[in-house]
Motif scaffolding. Structure first.
Motif, mmCIF file in Angstrom:
data_model
loop_
_atom_site.group_PDB
_atom_site.id
_atom_site.type_symbol
_atom_site.label_atom_id
_atom_site.label_comp_id
_atom_site.label_asym_id
_atom_site.label_seq_id
_atom_site.Cartn_x
_atom_site.Cartn_y
_atom_site.Cartn_z
ATOM 1 N N SER A 20 21.697 85.163 -7.206
ATOM 2 C CA SER A 20 22.369 86.373 -7.233
ATOM 3 C C SER A 20 23.408 86.378 -6.093
ATOM 4 N N MET A 45 30.484 90.306 -18.301
ATOM 5 C CA MET A 45 29.445 90.642 -18.924
ATOM 6 C C MET A 45 29.320 90.882 -20.328
ATOM 7 N N LYS A 56 24.137 84.712 -19.942
ATOM 8 C CA LYS A 56 24.566 86.262 -19.612
ATOM 9 C C LYS A 56 24.778 86.472 -18.026
ATOM 10 N N MET A 58 23.682 89.069 -15.068
ATOM 11 C CA MET A 58 22.665 90.174 -14.870
ATOM 12 C C MET A 58 23.292 90.839 -13.641
ATOM 13 N N GLU A 59 23.061 91.961 -13.374
ATOM 14 C CA GLU A 59 23.406 92.863 -12.071
ATOM 15 C C GLU A 59 21.898 92.981 -11.626
ATOM 16 N N TYR A 64 25.334 89.938 -8.461
ATOM 17 C CA TYR A 64 25.345 89.216 -9.859
ATOM 18 C C TYR A 64 24.839 87.704 -10.087
ATOM 19 N N LYS A 69 20.096 83.388 -21.470
ATOM 20 C CA LYS A 69 19.519 84.616 -22.431
ATOM 21 C C LYS A 69 18.072 84.479 -22.983
#
Length: 189
Positions: A20, A45, A56, A58-59, A64, A69
């Protein structure tokens, strides 16, 4: 700069970092404010929500991360379970042959023969299950002893190390002469 370029930069950052990344760091890199950066990421997103995409964004608490997936998990497991084909480089083959012919042998003894450090090569051979630790030498520092494994025998199609080819004294002498000639060529350069 146009929006597509910013999206490509964010995509590259998240893909390459693998973990992240804080919104503030991304914004600073893009030289944009956090609000505009957040909109760019949110647009990305939405694009990744498409059924035809396997990843994908993700937050995670203001950061991020790009990830796979959930519906792709079974395919990742299939690929992870496939056996990896290990490539034996010249360095690995040289180190493996020293271990095979001189076992049990310590790293220091391998390095004395090769003339260079062998940590990486020995570690790779252990990882490939071609070499294993046989114990410790009863000497100061109690260095590890290495030898070949059953996987080594299977991989090279021999039943025991006694079946390994033996070099004749003539071949050994030829190899020595070739090595000396090679050293002289390197010294002349």
């Amino acid at each position: 700069m146009e929006e597509k370029k910013y999206e490509a930069i964010v995509e590259a950052i998240l893909f390459t970092m693998g973990e992240s990344v804080e919104l503030e760091r991304i914004a600073k890199t893009l030289e944009l404010d956090t609000e505009r950066t957040k909109k760019i990421i949110e647009h990305l997103m939405q694009r990744y929500e498409d059924d035809g995409v396997g990843v994908k964004i993700m937050e995670l608490d203001g950061s991020y991360q790009m990830c796979t997936k959930g519906e792709m998990y079974e395919y990742l497991m299939k690929i992870a379970k496939q056996p990896k084909k290990h490539v034996l480089t010249d360095v690995l083959l040289e180190t493996l042959s020293i271990i095979a012919y001189k076992q049990p042998i310590t790293k220091a003894e391998i390095e004395k023969i090769r003339g260079v450090s062998c940590d990486h090569a020995v570690n790779k051979l252990v990882e490939y299950n071609l070499v294993c630790e046989l114990g410790r030498l009863d000497a100061p520092g109690r260095p590890l002893l290495f030898g070949t494994t059953e996987e080594f025998l299977r991989s090279f199609g021999v039943q025991s190390i006694d079946e390994l080819p033996v070099l004749s004294p003539v071949q050994v002498e030829e190899f020595k002469q070739e090595a000396e000639a090679e050293m002289h060529m390197k010294l002349d350069i």
